[in-house]
Design a protein around this motif. Sequence first.
Motif, short mmCIF file in Angstrom:
data_model
loop_
_atom_site.label_atom_id
_atom_site.label_comp_id
_atom_site.label_asym_id
_atom_site.label_seq_id
_atom_site.Cartn_x
_atom_site.Cartn_y
_atom_site.Cartn_z
N LYS A 88 -6.24 9.66 -3.47
CA LYS A 88 -5.86 11.07 -3.43
C LYS A 88 -6.39 11.83 -4.65
CE LYS A 88 -1.63 10.12 -0.80
NZ LYS A 88 -0.15 10.22 -0.78
N GLY A 89 -7.01 11.13 -5.56
CA GLY A 89 -7.55 11.78 -6.75
C GLY A 89 -6.52 12.04 -7.81
N LEU A 90 -5.39 11.35 -7.76
CA LEU A 90 -4.31 11.58 -8.71
C LEU A 90 -4.37 10.65 -9.93
CD1 LEU A 90 -1.37 12.08 -6.17
CD2 LEU A 90 -2.75 13.82 -7.32
N THR A 91 -5.30 9.70 -9.96
CA THR A 91 -5.48 8.81 -11.11
C THR A 91 -6.96 8.49 -11.22
OG1 THR A 91 -4.73 6.77 -12.16
CG2 THR A 91 -5.17 6.69 -9.78
N ASN A 92 -7.31 7.78 -12.28
CA ASN A 92 -8.72 7.48 -12.48
C ASN A 92 -8.97 5.98 -12.23
OD1 ASN A 92 -8.17 6.03 -15.01
ND2 ASN A 92 -7.85 8.07 -15.88
N THR A 93 -10.24 5.63 -12.12
CA THR A 93 -10.64 4.25 -11.81
C THR A 93 -10.28 3.28 -12.92
OG1 THR A 93 -12.48 5.13 -10.52
CG2 THR A 93 -12.59 2.82 -11.13
N ASN A 119 2.89 -4.36 -6.95
CA ASN A 119 3.36 -3.08 -6.39
C ASN A 119 2.73 -1.89 -7.13
OD1 ASN A 119 4.95 -4.26 -4.40
ND2 ASN A 119 6.76 -4.38 -5.74
N ASN A 120 2.68 -2.01 -8.47
CA ASN A 120 2.07 -0.93 -9.26
C ASN A 120 0.59 -0.76 -8.89
OD1 ASN A 120 4.46 -0.43 -10.60
ND2 ASN A 120 3.94 -1.77 -12.36
N LEU A 121 -0.09 -1.89 -8.63
CA LEU A 121 -1.50 -1.83 -8.27
C LEU A 121 -1.68 -1.15 -6.91
CD1 LEU A 121 -4.47 -2.55 -8.69
CD2 LEU A 121 -3.97 -4.81 -7.70
N LYS A 122 -0.83 -1.45 -5.98
CA LYS A 122 -0.95 -0.85 -4.65
C LYS A 122 -0.72 0.67 -4.72
CE LYS A 122 0.35 -4.96 -1.97
NZ LYS A 122 1.37 -5.54 -1.08
N ARG A 123 0.27 1.13 -5.54
CA ARG A 123 0.53 2.56 -5.67
C ARG A 123 -0.64 3.26 -6.35
NH1 ARG A 123 5.88 0.90 -6.89
NH2 ARG A 123 5.41 1.08 -9.14
N ALA A 124 -1.19 2.59 -7.37
CA ALA A 124 -2.32 3.19 -8.10
C ALA A 124 -3.53 3.33 -7.19
CB ALA A 124 -2.65 2.34 -9.32
N GLU A 125 -3.77 2.37 -6.30
CA GLU A 125 -4.90 2.45 -5.39
C GLU A 125 -4.73 3.61 -4.40
OE1 GLU A 125 -6.33 -2.25 -5.31
OE2 GLU A 125 -4.94 -1.50 -3.77
N LEU A 126 -3.49 3.89 -3.97
CA LEU A 126 -3.22 5.04 -3.09
C LEU A 126 -3.44 6.35 -3.83
CD1 LEU A 126 -0.02 3.81 -1.16
CD2 LEU A 126 -2.36 4.06 -0.26
N MET A 127 -2.98 6.37 -5.09
CA MET A 127 -3.15 7.59 -5.89
C MET A 127 -4.63 7.83 -6.17
SD MET A 127 0.03 7.16 -8.56
CE MET A 127 -0.39 8.65 -9.46
N LEU A 128 -5.42 6.74 -6.34
CA LEU A 128 -6.84 6.90 -6.60
C LEU A 128 -7.53 7.54 -5.40
CD1 LEU A 128 -9.24 6.37 -8.49
CD2 LEU A 128 -9.48 4.11 -7.42
#
Length: 355
Positions: free
Chosen positions: A133-138, A122-131
Motif C-alpha cells: 500500500k506504500g505505507l512503509t519502505n523496503t 506476524n510483524n513481517l506479514k503486516r509490513a509486507e501488506l503495508m509495503l
Amino acid sequence: MSKKVLMAFVVAFSSLLLSSCGGQANANKENKDKDKDKEKIVINVETTETMLGDAIATFKSTAVLEADRQATVTTKSSGIILEIKVEEGDLVKEGDVMMVLESDTQQLSLNSAKANYDKSLNNLKRAELMLKKGLTNTEQVDNLRFETKSLKASYDQAAMNLSFTQVKAPFDGMVAKRHVKIGNLIQNATAVFDVVDFDSLQAKISVPEHHWLLMKKGLPVSFDFDAVQNMKIDGHVERIAPTIDSSSGTFQVTVAVDNKDHILRPGLFAKAEIIYDQRKDVVVVDKDAIIREDDMAFVYELDGEDGVKRTTVTLGYEMLDTVELTAGILASQTVVTTGKNNLTPDSTVKVINYN
C-alpha cells in the motif's frame, strides 16, 4: 645158477630201483609245491571305487565374528533419567525412543523461541501488506524478514534441544548393554546403551598374498562354529582390501555372514572355508586310497580277483574326505584303501569290505 634165472633177477632188481627213484621224485615235487604254497601270503584288504564327482578348492582359516553396525549410544543433553523404555536383549527399530530425560528447561526454551518467532512472523506479514500500500519502505521489510529468519533458527534449535531429551535407536538392532539407571544425573555425551545389528555380522580373514588373484568379491564361504553344533552357516566375500600388509604378507578379506535367524552373536569363533574354485564331473577317490612318496602319488588297483597293480596318479584339489585325480586312472576302478601299505605289485589279496 642158470642164465635165465640170473636175467630174471636183474630185471626185477632194475624195476624195483626205477620204482623207488620215481617215488622219490614225486615226493620231492609235492614238497616243493607245499613250500610254494607256504610262501604265498594272502593279504586282506578293503577297497573302494573311483567315481565322478565335484572337486572344490578352498582356503581354510579362522575368524571371530563382529558386527559391521555396532554402536554405543550416547546422550546429546544433560539431565536426570526419568524413564528407560528398553532393556538388554530387546529389539529396537531405528528411531525408537530408548530413554527419556527431564525436559522442563528445554520445553520452556522452546516455548519462548516459538513466541518470539510467531511475533516476528506476524510483524513481517503486516509490513509486507503495508509495503504493497506504500505505507512503509523496503528496508524496514527486509530487516523484519532477516529478524524472522534468525528467530526461526532459534526456534528450530530449541526444538532440537528438546528432542535430545529422548534418546533414540540409531538403527535396527538389539540392545546389547544398558549402562545407566533411572534417576541418574548424566551429562552430555554419556554412554547409555550398546546396540548391535545382528544382520550385519561379518568376519575378517587374513589371506596370504599368494592367494591374491584367487580372491573375488561374491565368492561363497562356509562357516563351522563350535557354539552351533551340526550346522553349516553360509556367507560370501563382501569386500577385499586393496593393499597387502608388508609386515605379515597378508591381505584382509571381509566376509558377510548369513544370520537371518539371529542364531549367531559377535565374538563367536569360527572355522571358515572360502570356496574359490569348483570343478564338476571329475574323477575323485577316497583319500585313504592314496599313497604318497616324495612328490609322487599312486594307488593300488585290483587286478583280477586276487591281484593288484600299482598305478601312478596325479592329484588335483583335495577335499575333506576325497581327492581329485587329474590323471592316471578313470572312474569306476576298484582301488585298495585299508591294507595298501603292506602291498607290492606281486601281492595276493583277498577283498574284505566291512560295512
